[in-house]
Design a protein around this motif. Structure first.
Motif, PDB file in Angstrom:
ATOM      1  N   GLY A  46       9.755  30.673   7.765  1.00 53.96           N
ATOM      2  CA  GLY A  46       9.827  30.658   9.222  1.00 53.96           C
ATOM      3  C   GLY A  46       8.546  30.218   9.890  1.00 53.96           C
ATOM      4  N   ILE A  47       7.699  29.522   9.144  1.00 57.16           N
ATOM      5  CA  ILE A  47       6.403  29.069   9.652  1.00 57.16           C
ATOM      6  C   ILE A  47       6.510  27.616  10.108  1.00 57.16           C
ATOM      7  CG2 ILE A  47       4.014  28.559   8.980  1.00 57.16           C
ATOM      8  CD1 ILE A  47       4.213  30.992   7.089  1.00 57.16           C
ATOM      9  N   GLU A  48       5.960  27.324  11.269  1.00 58.95           N
ATOM     10  CA  GLU A  48       5.942  25.951  11.797  1.00 58.95           C
ATOM     11  C   GLU A  48       5.044  25.082  10.915  1.00 58.95           C
ATOM     12  OE1 GLU A  48       3.892  23.829  15.661  1.00 58.95           O
ATOM     13  OE2 GLU A  48       4.876  25.766  15.964  1.00 58.95           O
ATOM     14  N   VAL A  49       5.509  23.884  10.573  1.00 60.46           N
ATOM     15  CA  VAL A  49       4.800  23.053   9.600  1.00 60.46           C
ATOM     16  C   VAL A  49       4.448  21.694  10.194  1.00 60.46           C
ATOM     17  CG1 VAL A  49       5.013  21.853   7.379  1.00 60.46           C
ATOM     18  CG2 VAL A  49       5.845  24.198   7.606  1.00 60.46           C
ATOM     19  N   HIS A  50       3.241  21.236   9.892  1.00 62.33           N
ATOM     20  CA  HIS A  50       2.785  19.899  10.273  1.00 62.33           C
ATOM     21  C   HIS A  50       2.295  19.198   9.005  1.00 62.33           C
ATOM     22  CE1 HIS A  50       2.741  20.707  14.688  1.00 62.33           C
ATOM     23  NE2 HIS A  50       2.680  21.950  14.226  1.00 62.33           N
ATOM     24  N   ARG A  51       2.832  18.030   8.734  1.00 63.78           N
ATOM     25  CA  ARG A  51       2.519  17.287   7.521  1.00 63.78           C
ATOM     26  C   ARG A  51       1.584  16.116   7.817  1.00 63.78           C
ATOM     27  NH1 ARG A  51       7.752  18.914   7.575  1.00 63.78           N
ATOM     28  NH2 ARG A  51       8.720  19.712   5.658  1.00 63.78           N
ATOM     29  N   GLY A  52       1.002  15.575   6.759  1.00 67.07           N
ATOM     30  CA  GLY A  52       0.231  14.348   6.855  1.00 67.07           C
ATOM     31  C   GLY A  52      -1.083  14.490   7.593  1.00 67.07           C
ATOM     32  N   ILE A  53      -1.675  15.670   7.603  1.00 66.89           N
ATOM     33  CA  ILE A  53      -2.973  15.870   8.254  1.00 66.89           C
ATOM     34  C   ILE A  53      -4.062  15.472   7.259  1.00 66.89           C
ATOM     35  CG2 ILE A  53      -4.402  17.473   9.570  1.00 66.89           C
ATOM     36  CD1 ILE A  53      -1.505  17.120  10.603  1.00 66.89           C
ATOM     37  N   GLY A  54      -4.871  14.482   7.624  1.00 68.38           N
ATOM     38  CA  GLY A  54      -5.839  13.973   6.649  1.00 68.38           C
ATOM     39  C   GLY A  54      -5.134  13.354   5.456  1.00 68.38           C
ATOM     40  N   ARG A  55      -4.080  12.602   5.751  1.00 66.31           N
ATOM     41  CA  ARG A  55      -3.258  11.866   4.784  1.00 66.31           C
ATOM     42  C   ARG A  55      -2.227  12.750   4.099  1.00 66.31           C
ATOM     43  NH1 ARG A  55      -7.512   8.061   1.585  1.00 66.31           N
ATOM     44  NH2 ARG A  55      -5.631   7.600   0.348  1.00 66.31           N
ATOM     45  N   THR A  56      -2.639  13.638   3.197  1.00 65.17           N
ATOM     46  CA  THR A  56      -1.646  14.441   2.476  1.00 65.17           C
ATOM     47  C   THR A  56      -1.800  15.936   2.735  1.00 65.17           C
ATOM     48  OG1 THR A  56      -3.097  14.268   0.542  1.00 65.17           O
ATOM     49  CG2 THR A  56      -1.179  12.818   0.602  1.00 65.17           C
ATOM     50  N   GLY A  57      -2.571  16.321   3.734  1.00 64.60           N
ATOM     51  CA  GLY A  57      -2.751  17.726   4.051  1.00 64.60           C
ATOM     52  C   GLY A  57      -1.570  18.305   4.816  1.00 64.60           C
ATOM     53  N   VAL A  58      -1.441  19.622   4.759  1.00 65.79           N
ATOM     54  CA  VAL A  58      -0.376  20.353   5.446  1.00 65.79           C
ATOM     55  C   VAL A  58      -1.004  21.503   6.218  1.00 65.79           C
ATOM     56  CG1 VAL A  58       1.705  21.769   5.151  1.00 65.79           C
ATOM     57  CG2 VAL A  58       1.314  19.795   3.649  1.00 65.79           C
ATOM     58  N   VAL A  59      -0.520  21.734   7.430  1.00 66.27           N
ATOM     59  CA  VAL A  59      -0.947  22.893   8.214  1.00 66.27           C
ATOM     60  C   VAL A  59       0.287  23.654   8.666  1.00 66.27           C
ATOM     61  CG1 VAL A  59      -2.131  23.720  10.293  1.00 66.27           C
ATOM     62  CG2 VAL A  59      -3.075  21.779   9.004  1.00 66.27           C
ATOM     63  N   GLY A  60       0.310  24.941   8.398  1.00 68.06           N
ATOM     64  CA  GLY A  60       1.357  25.822   8.884  1.00 68.06           C
ATOM     65  C   GLY A  60       0.826  26.686  10.007  1.00 68.06           C
ATOM     66  N   ILE A  61       1.678  27.003  10.981  1.00 69.38           N
ATOM     67  CA  ILE A  61       1.263  27.811  12.132  1.00 69.38           C
ATOM     68  C   ILE A  61       2.159  29.037  12.219  1.00 69.38           C
ATOM     69  CG2 ILE A  61       0.857  27.881  14.619  1.00 69.38           C
ATOM     70  CD1 ILE A  61       0.637  24.868  14.616  1.00 69.38           C
ATOM     71  N   LEU A  62       1.531  30.203  12.304  1.00 71.60           N
ATOM     72  CA  LEU A  62       2.254  31.465  12.487  1.00 71.60           C
ATOM     73  C   LEU A  62       1.649  32.187  13.677  1.00 71.60           C
ATOM     74  CD1 LEU A  62       4.367  33.509  11.394  1.00 71.60           C
ATOM     75  CD2 LEU A  62       2.515  34.494  10.006  1.00 71.60           C
ATOM     76  N   ARG A  63       2.473  32.471  14.663  1.00 67.45           N
ATOM     77  CA  ARG A  63       2.013  33.158  15.872  1.00 67.45           C
ATOM     78  C   ARG A  63       2.678  34.522  15.959  1.00 67.45           C
ATOM     79  NH1 ARG A  63       3.460  27.931  17.358  1.00 67.45           N
ATOM     80  NH2 ARG A  63       1.719  26.583  18.019  1.00 67.45           N
ATOM     81  N   ASN A  64       1.944  35.460  16.543  1.00 68.73           N
ATOM     82  CA  ASN A  64       2.518  36.783  16.759  1.00 68.73           C
ATOM     83  C   ASN A  64       1.845  37.451  17.945  1.00 68.73           C
ATOM     84  OD1 ASN A  64       4.362  38.932  15.803  1.00 68.73           O
ATOM     85  ND2 ASN A  64       2.471  40.101  15.578  1.00 68.73           N
ATOM     86  N   GLY A  65       2.647  38.078  18.797  1.00 69.17           N
ATOM     87  CA  GLY A  65       2.123  38.802  19.934  1.00 69.17           C
ATOM     88  C   GLY A  65       1.482  37.901  20.970  1.00 69.17           C
ATOM     89  N   ARG A  66       0.640  38.504  21.786  1.00 74.05           N
ATOM     90  CA  ARG A  66       0.013  37.767  22.895  1.00 74.05           C
ATOM     91  C   ARG A  66      -1.478  37.530  22.689  1.00 74.05           C
ATOM     92  NH1 ARG A  66       1.667  41.147  28.089  1.00 74.05           N
ATOM     93  NH2 ARG A  66       0.893  42.823  26.712  1.00 74.05           N
ATOM     94  N   GLY A  67      -1.977  37.798  21.505  1.00 73.19           N
ATOM     95  CA  GLY A  67      -3.393  37.578  21.250  1.00 73.19           C
ATOM     96  C   GLY A  67      -3.777  36.125  21.414  1.00 73.19           C
TER      97      GLY A  67
END
Length: 392
Positions: A46-67
């Motif tokens: 259930g994590i938001e995913v972004h591909r192709g960062i720095g060619r073959t890198g991956v970044v996932g984003i997990l948010r919670n609450g209002r912090g």
């Protein structure tokens, strides 16, 4: 229940993932299968995913609450260009490529932390799971930073880790300030005048010149670097002629330089240029030095070091956390992320003896799966501690 204890519940699955990564090693900027599997598993959590960062890198984003604070957690994914000497079932299936540094384990640890945090959500804010390509001297961290890593995925701090053979499983090592050295590579080309080996007076011998330069380079640390500082200059290659009776026209040297301060690295480079040039001139030859920065030093922030060390001590006890780890002359390109954002880099015990004591970059190395919960656990714990349910 600590993160380590909860992560142990699904250690068998994480171990299977790790061994699959080990069996299918991919080198720098070729981590297509690895990246795809990482993205697939993050999305299943259930994590938001972004591909192709720095060619073959991956970044996932997990948010919670209002912090409104955000943390980056980084793991490297690439393997080494080297053959594997192991014969277990999960040995490399890609000839000449091997996970000889444990990046298969680091990737799995970050996936384990992601699963834990996605399930428990015991934090307030945002976590960016950064899966980096090409750590092994190919500039993967720089590529991600240049691709807008911290503009696209803002982080107040960033954390990374590495396994440490010889350190018991369940132990951690860290220090504030310089944790690992910066690294430079160099090539030196010496041009003389070739000729017959029996008539050296008619030549300008680049071999003798090169030997003198190698010897002179070894004086730099002892005579130009302050005694309370340190560095390494290693000539690791000397390529000259091919015939017994021919003095060659050219000689090529190559090697590496390590230092814990960028100022020291610059001093060493300047002295190498001066020595090579003047010695070559004295022999009647010329010298051309190509000096390249590979990484800057890994410098841990004081606050972030204390925070992650405290998180480790809360899980395994203070006696198992070395807060004054001796800095290492090895290098790590996570340094480029730490140059952009404050953070810390911690060592995780890979075990002793046959279970995990084989050094990295050795054809018999294997990551110790018993360390997975401890690596995943410390990454999860530092999020829970820094994003502890309130804005700071």
């Amino acid at each position: 229940m600590s993160p380590i204890e909860r992560i142990r519940r699904y250690q068998d699955e994480l171990t299977a993932w790790r061994r699959d990564f080990h069996a299918h090693p991919e080198t720098g900027f070729e981590e297509h299968r690895t990246s795809a599997l990482v993205a697939e598993r993050l999305e299943a959590m259930g994590i938001e995913v972004h591909r192709g960062i720095g060619r073959t890198g991956v970044v996932g984003i997990l948010r919670n609450g209002r912090g409104n604070r955000a943390i980056g957690l980084r793991a490297d994914m690439d393997a080494l260009e080297m053959p594997e000497a192991n014969d277990f079932a999960h040995k490399s299936t890609n000839p000449g490529k091997m996970h000889g540094c444990g990046h298969d384990g680091h990737t799995t640890m970050l996936l384990g932390a992601a699963r834990y945090l996605a399930e428990t959500k015991n934090f307030e804010g945002t976590v960016h799971f950064i899966f980096q390509p090409a750590e092994e001297g190919q500039g993967g961290a720089q590529a991600m930073v240049a691709d807008g890593l911290f503009e696209r995925f803002p982080c107040d701090s960033v954390y990374g880790l590495h396994n440490r053979p010889g350190m018991p499983v369940g132990h951690y090592g860290i220090r504030a300030g310089a944790m690992m050295a910066g690294c430079g590579f160099f090539d030196l080309h010496i041009h003389g005048k070739g000729g017959h080996g029996a008539r050296p007076e008619s030549t300008v011998d680049p071999v003798v010149c090169g030997a003198a330069i190698v010897s002179a380079f070894q004086s730099i640390i002892g005579r130009n670097v302050a005694p309370n500082d340190t560095g390494v200059v290693s000539v690791t290659g000397f390529t000259a002629g091919t015939a017994y009776n021919v003095i060659p026209e050219t000689v090529s040297l190559r090697g590496t330089v390590r230092a814990f301060r960028t100022e020291t690295m610059a001093l060493i480079e300047a002295r190498m240029r001066a020595l090579a040039g003047s010695i070559a001139t004295g022999f009647g030859a010329t010298a051309e030095l190509d000096f390249r920065e590979v990484t800057v030093p890994v410098v841990n922030g004081v606050e972030q070091t204390a925070l992650i060390a405290d998180a480790a001590a809360a899980m395994v006890g203070e006696a198992h956390v070395d807060r004054a780890r001796i800095p290492a002359m090895g290098s790590e390109d996570f340094s480029y992320m730490l140059a952009e954002r404050p953070g810390a880099y911690i060592l995780v015990g890979n075990g002793e003896g046959a279970a995990g004591g084989c050094e990295v970059h050795n054809p018999a190395y294997d990551f110790n799966d018993a360390a997975i919960p401890y690596g995943a656990g410390i990454l999860a714990a530092v999020v829970e501690k820094e994003l502890a349910g309130h804005d700071r």
